[in-house]
Design an enzyme around this catalytic site. Structure first.
Site, short mmCIF file in Angstrom:
data_model
loop_
_atom_site.label_atom_id
_atom_site.label_comp_id
_atom_site.label_asym_id
_atom_site.label_seq_id
_atom_site.Cartn_x
_atom_site.Cartn_y
_atom_site.Cartn_z
N ASN A 148 -21.90 63.31 44.19
CA ASN A 148 -21.59 61.97 43.66
C ASN A 148 -20.10 61.65 43.56
OD1 ASN A 148 -21.32 63.73 41.42
ND2 ASN A 148 -21.46 61.97 40.07
N GLU A 244 -19.51 72.06 34.90
CA GLU A 244 -19.41 70.62 34.59
C GLU A 244 -20.75 70.01 34.95
OE1 GLU A 244 -16.70 69.13 33.28
OE2 GLU A 244 -15.86 71.13 33.13
N CYS A 278 -21.39 61.05 36.50
CA CYS A 278 -21.77 61.94 35.40
C CYS A 278 -21.54 61.29 34.04
CB CYS A 278 -21.04 63.27 35.51
SG CYS A 278 -19.26 63.11 35.55
#
Ligand code: NAD
Length: 509
Positions: A148, A244, A278
């Site tokens: 992404n 992450e 995110c």
């Protein structure tokens, strides 16, 4: 419509093709790096590391500046590749990938030397010693990245690891292999010495092989599910990692929020990168007294968003069918449990196979998947709450804790709320831009991650802090050395009594 498709190879290793999510057109083919080749890449990176570290900060920074110049010059070419794989608009690609990449190259080229310089620490008790903290590179860093933010999420950790004196092996997502490879192309064009940065291509098997290939740290960005596996493997290998991971970011809108800004922020936070971010705003909690106006204005703005794949548009496709399936499951579950869909709520097949209409829902509750699981799509559920306290309780009612936003004209009130949210970062009166605020350590709490990247904290995470303790007076011997005697024990007890047992001692101790 398969974006990633395995290909026949007549037993000569694995190979796959990648297609554009915008058009379904094949973009190219990729050979998967075998586990043995991954180990060989790490071994070459290890051999190249001492010379790279020895170069020093100034020489390493020169490569970053050169890469920055090249990126500025070749940005259109780079964007074509990223847009081909992600389907994003050009302005969004500049904002999410190219701009932060330039900032990362420049910031760490400028500041790494200072951040990783030797530090003197004065001991609070052992006054006969000096302490010098010296930062040494870890060795080889493995970087595993998602689709992404396929360029920036590979480049930014790589820049930090390189500036700290490590060599790097990157495993980009198999959904966006060509954007990941751009990082290697950029540094190769900048003249980076051989084997200082290598790309290995493939899927989870290649990522797993990299974790087990003898690297000294893993910097992982991706889903919670994979993050757990990577964390376990790092534990088995006794190597540090940053994880992450995903999020379900809440937005709290207080009754004194600037309405126009909050509405714009909700729409941008919820729909940037088609929600595949995110730190997307995935849950909105708005105070009752302004909820009606807020919701109406959000819906008006969302209805004006343009889906598309060419010309000027706001929202591109989902990256692949799996993402659409999650979105549909969440929306259908919410609908079945009584949610109201104010706009969207369906695929936009007239635009393309992987498009979903930007969707706003109300009457949502925390027993719906849409409020509990990461959706990662162009969906904005809005909940009315009585007051800040209820908003805070609901914001914290999540297994995730990546980021959050608070909207109020009163900074003290917003900061107080921010400090009570269980998330890795909080933005006040803005969508989550923490990753772009490069000095800010970025990471998740709860299932959203382990460790932090960026800024001083992130950069120091790519190094090992070696304390060097230096004796100042070099007397013939220390009072506690052999032989042990009763008198030495008593002397220590006397010191303890004075240092921790008297008011004056506590001041100096
Ligand atoms: P993913 O977990 O499916 O894949 C991430 C990477 O891990 C890919 O390169 C994949 O090939 C690799 N991988 C898969 N299995 C592996 C294994 N067993 N061992 C090692 N590597 C393995 O994630 P994704 O779908 O590509 O990305 C979307 C997710 O990433 C979302 O959850 C999103 O929130 C998260 N994300 C987090 C951040 C952050 O900074 N916190 C940033 C961007 C994306």
């Amino acid at each position: 419509m398969a974006i990633v498709q395995p290909l026949e190879t007549n037993g000569t290793g694995r190979r796959f093709s990648v297609a554009s999510p915008q058009t379904g057109k094949r973009l190219g083919e990729v050979d998967i790096t075998s586990p043995a080749e991954v180990r060989a890449a790490v071994a070459r990176a290890r051999a190249a590391q001492p010379a790279w570290e020895k170069l020093g900060f100034d020489a390493r920074a020169k490569y970053m500046w050169r890469a920055l110049e090249l990126l500025l010059a070749k940005q259109e070419q780079y964007m074509d590749v990223i847009i081909g794989e992600t389907g994003r608009s050009r302005p969004e690609t500049i904002m999410m990938e190219i701009f932060p990449a330039c900032d990362s190259l420049s910031y760490y080229a400028k500041h790494s030397k200072k951040i990783l310089a030797d530090r003197k620490v004065s001991p609070h008790l052992l006054k006969t010693k000096k302490i010098l903290i010296s930062y040494r590179a870890l060795g080889v860093v493995g970087i595993i990245t998602p689709w992404n933010g396929p360029f920036i999420l590979a480049l930014n950790p790589a820049v930090q690891a390189l500036m700290a004196g490590n060599t790097v092996v990157i495993k980009p997502s198999d959904v966006t292999p060509f954007s990941g490879k751009l990082v290697a192309d950029l540094f190769a064009a900048a003249g980076l010495p051989k084997d200082v940065l290598t790309i290995v291509e493939g899927d989870g098997e290649t990522g797993g092989a990299l974790v087990d290939a003898g690297v000294n740290k893993i910097s992982f960005t991706g889903s919670v599910r994979t993050g757990r596996k990577v964390g376990e493997a790092c534990g088995r290998n006794l190597i540090p990692c940053t994880l992450e991971l995903g999020g379900k970011d809440p937005m709290i809108v207080c009754e004194d929020a600037d309405m126009e800004r909050a509405v714009g922020g909700a729409v941008f936070g919820g729909f940037m990168n088609a929600g595949q971010f995110c730190c997307s705003t995935e849950r909105v909690y708005v105070v009752d007294s302004i909820a009606e106006e807020f919701t109406r204005r959000v819906v008006d703005k969302v209805k004006a968003l343009k889906l598309g794949s060419s010309g000027e548009f706001d929202i591109g496709p989902m990256i692949w069918p799996q993402q659409l399936e999650t979105i549909e499951r969440h929306v259908e579950d919410a609908r079945a449990k009584g949610a109201k869909i104010l706009c969207g709520g369906r695929r936009a097949r007239e635009i393309g196979d992987l498009f979903y209409e930007p969707t706003v829902l109300t009457d949502v509750t925390h027993d719906m998947a849409i409020m509990r699981e990461e959706t990662f799509g162009p969906i904005l559920p809005i909940v009315r709450v009585k007051d800040d306290r209820e908003a805070l309780g609901l914001a914290n009612d999540s297994v995730y804790g990546l980021s959050a936003t608070v909207w109020s004209r009163d900074d003290d009130r917003a900061i107080s709320l921010a400090k009570q949210i269980d998330s890795g970062s909080v933005c006040i009166n803005d969508s989550s831009i923490t990753y772009g605020a490069i000095e800010a350590p970025f990471g998740g709490r709860k299932t959203s991650g382990v460790g932090q990247v960026n800024g001083e904290t992130g950069l120091r995470g790519y190094a090992f802090a070696v304390p060097i303790v230096i004796e100042r007076f070099n007397l013939k011997e220390e009072a506690v050395w052999f032989p042990y005697t009763e008198a030495k024990g008593k002397m220590l007890q006397k010191i303890m009594r004075w240092v921790w047992g008297t008011p004056l001692g506590r001041i100096f101790g």
